[in-house]
Write a protein that holds these residues in place. Structure first.
Motif, PDB file in Angstrom:
ATOM      1  N   LEU A 122       0.821  -1.214   0.000  1.00 54.44           N
ATOM      2  CA  LEU A 122       0.000   0.000   0.000  1.00 54.44           C
ATOM      3  C   LEU A 122       0.856   1.266   0.000  1.00 54.44           C
ATOM      4  CD1 LEU A 122      -2.862  -1.030   2.429  1.00 54.44           C
ATOM      5  CD2 LEU A 122      -2.952  -0.801  -0.052  1.00 54.44           C
ATOM      6  N   VAL A 123       1.962   1.243   0.711  1.00 50.40           N
ATOM      7  CA  VAL A 123       2.874   2.397   0.713  1.00 50.40           C
ATOM      8  C   VAL A 123       3.471   2.588  -0.679  1.00 50.40           C
ATOM      9  CG1 VAL A 123       5.074   3.251   1.625  1.00 50.40           C
ATOM     10  CG2 VAL A 123       3.367   2.316   3.176  1.00 50.40           C
ATOM     11  N   GLY A 124       3.865   1.482  -1.312  1.00 49.74           N
ATOM     12  CA  GLY A 124       4.403   1.564  -2.672  1.00 49.74           C
ATOM     13  C   GLY A 124       3.384   2.110  -3.656  1.00 49.74           C
ATOM     14  N   MET A 125       2.129   1.680  -3.538  1.00 46.06           N
ATOM     15  CA  MET A 125       1.081   2.182  -4.429  1.00 46.06           C
ATOM     16  C   MET A 125       0.832   3.676  -4.198  1.00 46.06           C
ATOM     17  SD  MET A 125       0.210  -0.169  -6.431  1.00 46.06           S
ATOM     18  CE  MET A 125      -1.368   0.278  -7.085  1.00 46.06           C
ATOM     19  N   ALA A 126       0.896   4.108  -2.959  1.00 48.80           N
ATOM     20  CA  ALA A 126       0.706   5.533  -2.659  1.00 48.80           C
ATOM     21  C   ALA A 126       1.827   6.373  -3.270  1.00 48.80           C
ATOM     22  CB  ALA A 126       0.636   5.745  -1.152  1.00 48.80           C
ATOM     23  N   ILE A 127       3.049   5.869  -3.219  1.00 52.00           N
ATOM     24  CA  ILE A 127       4.178   6.602  -3.804  1.00 52.00           C
ATOM     25  C   ILE A 127       4.034   6.667  -5.323  1.00 52.00           C
ATOM     26  CG2 ILE A 127       6.674   6.488  -4.199  1.00 52.00           C
ATOM     27  CD1 ILE A 127       6.905   5.409  -1.319  1.00 52.00           C
ATOM     28  N   LEU A 128       3.646   5.567  -5.947  1.00 52.68           N
ATOM     29  CA  LEU A 128       3.426   5.581  -7.399  1.00 52.68           C
ATOM     30  C   LEU A 128       2.303   6.527  -7.794  1.00 52.68           C
ATOM     31  CD1 LEU A 128       3.813   1.819  -8.338  1.00 52.68           C
ATOM     32  CD2 LEU A 128       5.320   3.706  -8.948  1.00 52.68           C
ATOM     33  N   ALA A 129       1.274   6.610  -6.993  1.00 53.71           N
ATOM     34  CA  ALA A 129       0.169   7.524  -7.282  1.00 53.71           C
ATOM     35  C   ALA A 129       0.626   8.973  -7.211  1.00 53.71           C
ATOM     36  CB  ALA A 129      -0.976   7.271  -6.312  1.00 53.71           C
ATOM     37  N   MET A 130       1.485   9.290  -6.259  1.00 57.93           N
ATOM     38  CA  MET A 130       1.998  10.659  -6.154  1.00 57.93           C
ATOM     39  C   MET A 130       2.828  11.027  -7.379  1.00 57.93           C
ATOM     40  SD  MET A 130       3.075  11.342  -2.260  1.00 57.93           S
ATOM     41  CE  MET A 130       2.911   9.872  -1.277  1.00 57.93           C
ATOM     42  N   PHE A 131       3.691  10.122  -7.831  1.00 53.33           N
ATOM     43  CA  PHE A 131       4.495  10.401  -9.017  1.00 53.33           C
ATOM     44  C   PHE A 131       3.630  10.465 -10.264  1.00 53.33           C
ATOM     45  CE2 PHE A 131       8.152   8.845  -6.476  1.00 53.33           C
ATOM     46  CZ  PHE A 131       8.962   9.963  -6.626  1.00 53.33           C
ATOM     47  N   GLY A 132       2.602   9.674 -10.353  1.00 49.63           N
ATOM     48  CA  GLY A 132       1.708   9.696 -11.497  1.00 49.63           C
ATOM     49  C   GLY A 132       0.953  11.002 -11.619  1.00 49.63           C
ATOM     50  N   LYS A 133       0.562  11.578 -10.508  1.00 53.70           N
ATOM     51  CA  LYS A 133      -0.148  12.866 -10.544  1.00 53.70           C
ATOM     52  C   LYS A 133       0.784  14.001 -10.939  1.00 53.70           C
ATOM     53  CE  LYS A 133      -3.996  12.089  -7.506  1.00 53.70           C
ATOM     54  NZ  LYS A 133      -4.852  12.683  -6.510  1.00 53.70           N
ATOM     55  N   LEU A 134       2.056  13.891 -10.634  1.00 55.86           N
ATOM     56  CA  LEU A 134       2.994  14.945 -10.997  1.00 55.86           C
ATOM     57  C   LEU A 134       3.303  14.942 -12.487  1.00 55.86           C
ATOM     58  CD1 LEU A 134       5.592  14.744  -8.081  1.00 55.86           C
ATOM     59  CD2 LEU A 134       3.882  16.502  -8.466  1.00 55.86           C
ATOM     60  N   ARG A 135       3.377  13.785 -13.099  1.00 54.94           N
ATOM     61  CA  ARG A 135       3.812  13.692 -14.485  1.00 54.94           C
ATOM     62  C   ARG A 135       2.685  13.815 -15.489  1.00 54.94           C
ATOM     63  NH1 ARG A 135       8.626   9.345 -15.061  1.00 54.94           N
ATOM     64  NH2 ARG A 135       9.947  10.209 -13.444  1.00 54.94           N
ATOM     65  N   VAL A 136       1.533  13.255 -15.230  1.00 57.46           N
ATOM     66  CA  VAL A 136       0.450  13.210 -16.203  1.00 57.46           C
ATOM     67  C   VAL A 136      -0.386  14.489 -16.109  1.00 57.46           C
ATOM     68  CG1 VAL A 136      -1.605  11.950 -16.939  1.00 57.46           C
ATOM     69  CG2 VAL A 136       0.355  10.703 -16.034  1.00 57.46           C
ATOM     70  N   PRO A 137      -0.492  15.250 -17.216  1.00 56.10           N
ATOM     71  CA  PRO A 137      -1.330  16.447 -17.174  1.00 56.10           C
ATOM     72  C   PRO A 137      -2.807  16.066 -17.133  1.00 56.10           C
ATOM     73  CG  PRO A 137      -0.496  16.113 -19.369  1.00 56.10           C
ATOM     74  CD  PRO A 137       0.168  15.084 -18.491  1.00 56.10           C
ATOM     75  N   LYS A 138      -3.582  16.930 -16.556  1.00 60.96           N
ATOM     76  CA  LYS A 138      -5.018  16.670 -16.460  1.00 60.96           C
ATOM     77  C   LYS A 138      -5.685  16.905 -17.804  1.00 60.96           C
ATOM     78  CE  LYS A 138      -5.174  17.925 -11.621  1.00 60.96           C
ATOM     79  NZ  LYS A 138      -5.698  18.825 -10.624  1.00 60.96           N
ATOM     80  N   ILE A 139      -6.840  16.334 -18.004  1.00 55.02           N
ATOM     81  CA  ILE A 139      -7.547  16.442 -19.275  1.00 55.02           C
ATOM     82  C   ILE A 139      -7.927  17.900 -19.555  1.00 55.02           C
ATOM     83  CG2 ILE A 139      -9.645  15.782 -20.509  1.00 55.02           C
ATOM     84  CD1 ILE A 139      -9.498  13.113 -19.058  1.00 55.02           C
TER      85      ILE A 139
END
Length: 58
Positions: free
Chosen positions: A10-27
């Protein structure tokens, strides 16, 4: 032991989610005022420079 594995997962998934929000622009950012072109007839977003699909039919 299984609690430790689940916690680390769960900690690993939370870290990946944080990096994903930084890199992917919103629609909404992709369809900004400068790049968003709407068809005057149907109101859908046009892709490219050609006519809208509603005007190609007839």
């Amino acid at each position: 032991m299984i609690f430790k594995i689940i916690t680390l997962f769960l900690v690993g998934m939370a870290i990946l989610a944080m990096f994903g929000k930084l890199r992917v622009p919103k629609i909404g950012q992709k369809l900004g005022k400068k790049t968003a072109h709407k068809c005057a007839k149907c109101g859908s977003y046009k892709i490219g420079k050609g006519p809208c699909a509603c005007r190609k039919k007839g």
